[in-house]
Motif scaffolding. Sequence first.
Motif, PDB file in Angstrom:
ATOM      1  N   VAL A 186      29.193  25.912  62.355  1.00  0.00           N
ATOM      2  CA  VAL A 186      30.135  24.818  62.144  1.00  0.00           C
ATOM      3  C   VAL A 186      29.365  23.581  61.695  1.00  0.00           C
ATOM      4  CG1 VAL A 186      31.782  23.248  63.257  1.00  0.00           C
ATOM      5  CG2 VAL A 186      31.791  25.691  63.810  1.00  0.00           C
ATOM      6  N   ILE A 187      29.780  22.980  60.600  1.00  0.00           N
ATOM      7  CA  ILE A 187      29.087  21.783  60.108  1.00  0.00           C
ATOM      8  C   ILE A 187      29.921  20.520  60.237  1.00  0.00           C
ATOM      9  CG2 ILE A 187      27.617  23.072  58.528  1.00  0.00           C
ATOM     10  CD1 ILE A 187      29.456  22.064  56.246  1.00  0.00           C
ATOM     11  N   ASP A 188      31.245  20.646  60.433  1.00  0.00           N
ATOM     12  CA  ASP A 188      32.072  19.445  60.558  1.00  0.00           C
ATOM     13  C   ASP A 188      33.420  19.816  61.158  1.00  0.00           C
ATOM     14  OD1 ASP A 188      32.598  16.770  60.423  1.00  0.00           O
ATOM     15  OD2 ASP A 188      32.923  16.685  58.261  1.00  0.00           O
ATOM     16  N   ILE A 189      34.019  18.870  61.893  1.00  0.00           N
ATOM     17  CA  ILE A 189      35.357  19.047  62.440  1.00  0.00           C
ATOM     18  C   ILE A 189      36.168  17.789  62.141  1.00  0.00           C
ATOM     19  CG2 ILE A 189      36.758  19.390  64.509  1.00  0.00           C
ATOM     20  CD1 ILE A 189      34.409  20.770  65.820  1.00  0.00           C
ATOM     21  N   ASN A 190      37.323  17.964  61.523  1.00  0.00           N
ATOM     22  CA  ASN A 190      38.262  16.874  61.281  1.00  0.00           C
ATOM     23  C   ASN A 190      39.521  17.146  62.113  1.00  0.00           C
ATOM     24  OD1 ASN A 190      36.710  15.610  59.051  1.00  0.00           O
ATOM     25  ND2 ASN A 190      37.154  17.545  58.039  1.00  0.00           N
ATOM     26  N   PRO A 191      39.789  16.352  63.136  1.00  0.00           N
ATOM     27  CA  PRO A 191      40.908  16.655  64.037  1.00  0.00           C
ATOM     28  C   PRO A 191      42.262  16.206  63.469  1.00  0.00           C
ATOM     29  CG  PRO A 191      39.708  14.746  64.836  1.00  0.00           C
ATOM     30  CD  PRO A 191      38.971  15.219  63.611  1.00  0.00           C
ATOM     31  N   ARG A 192      42.630  16.803  62.345  1.00  0.00           N
ATOM     32  CA  ARG A 192      43.852  16.432  61.628  1.00  0.00           C
ATOM     33  C   ARG A 192      44.103  17.485  60.545  1.00  0.00           C
ATOM     34  NH1 ARG A 192      41.368  15.128  56.972  1.00  0.00           N
ATOM     35  NH2 ARG A 192      39.410  13.980  57.070  1.00  0.00           N
ATOM     36  N   PHE A 193      45.246  17.356  59.845  1.00  0.00           N
ATOM     37  CA  PHE A 193      45.445  18.133  58.625  1.00  0.00           C
ATOM     38  C   PHE A 193      44.365  17.721  57.623  1.00  0.00           C
ATOM     39  CE2 PHE A 193      49.771  18.706  60.239  1.00  0.00           C
ATOM     40  CZ  PHE A 193      50.064  20.008  59.829  1.00  0.00           C
ATOM     41  N   GLY A 194      43.600  18.685  57.155  1.00  0.00           N
ATOM     42  CA  GLY A 194      42.563  18.386  56.182  1.00  0.00           C
ATOM     43  C   GLY A 194      43.004  18.718  54.770  1.00  0.00           C
TER      44      GLY A 194
END
Length: 344
Positions: free
Chosen positions: A287-295
């Motif tokens: 895992v390199i990134d997490i966006n806690p929303r609709f991406g």
Amino acid sequence: MTAKPEAIIISSAGRRLYLIDWFREAFDALGVEGRVIVAENDPTSSSASYGDVSRSLPKYDDPDYGPELMRLVVEFDPRIFVSANDYELMHVHVNSGLANSLRDRGVLVPGVSAAWQAGCADKLQMAKMLASIEVPTPATVSGADDQGIDELSAQTDEFVVKHRFGSGSSGLRVVSADHVRQAVTEASLSAPSAGGHSGTRDDVAVQPKLPGTEYGVDIIGSLTDSGMLSGVLARRKVRMRAGETDKAVTVDPAPFTRIAERIAEVSDLTGLIDVDVFVDDFGGASVIDINPRFGGGYPFVHLAGADVPLYYLAQVLGVDIGESWNRYELDVVSAKYESIRVTG
């Protein structure tokens, strides 16, 4: 007396008009009279006048933002509050306590716990959090950590340099070991910081460049039972543009299920988060990134048959739609294109 239509608030949708359309279609599919309330701080943004009802909100860091948002809630009694802006979500979930105020009024605010929201906003902290739950992630150091950079240089010839507190791949550069410190210095000049001060080298994150192929994975948690995984959607990235997936092909989500279950559980996930994953030639996923929303990658699975807006509305309205919402056709290639509308 006529019943008040059901409503949801979508804030900071920006260019993502498709998200507004898909929530409208979800209301129609459920046979429910509903309204999509669009809230923007820029009255001339693409989405500002696109809602069934449009309202102006102050910017998230304005002292009037919270009171105005709560007035909007009193006026429309929405079921869900969705934001597509990382900094607004940080304010709502962590800095202001607004997420809890909204929930106290019966408004669903999808996302992760405050600790994980803060971690997702800080790429160095996020790497530590992922490592602590045994989810593979690249070694990550601060741009100010000369010893850490030297240790990574002994293991790799290529680095990824990006803003530590950035959004949408801001500050992203791929450089050789010989140029990593220069890249850090240059990235620091435009880097946002956690404390509002001018960017420093500590506001830059440095990682080894991973081998393999990049995937976008949506992890969806139950809206009524936090931490319980409801679905996984995945696509292989074919082309990027301005930090967002521009072309992708849908793939089997099964290889990402273990990671998804772990992240959903420990983050108290409700709703959708967008996760970037590299898979090497041996099938190892990091895992390199997490966006806690609709991406920006969600549309690729939606067009192939998935329907998270329908799942959101069905959950909050208590309608059983089975599992069809998280099924989609594999090997569907989609690409984004430009459009334009008058906004002022």
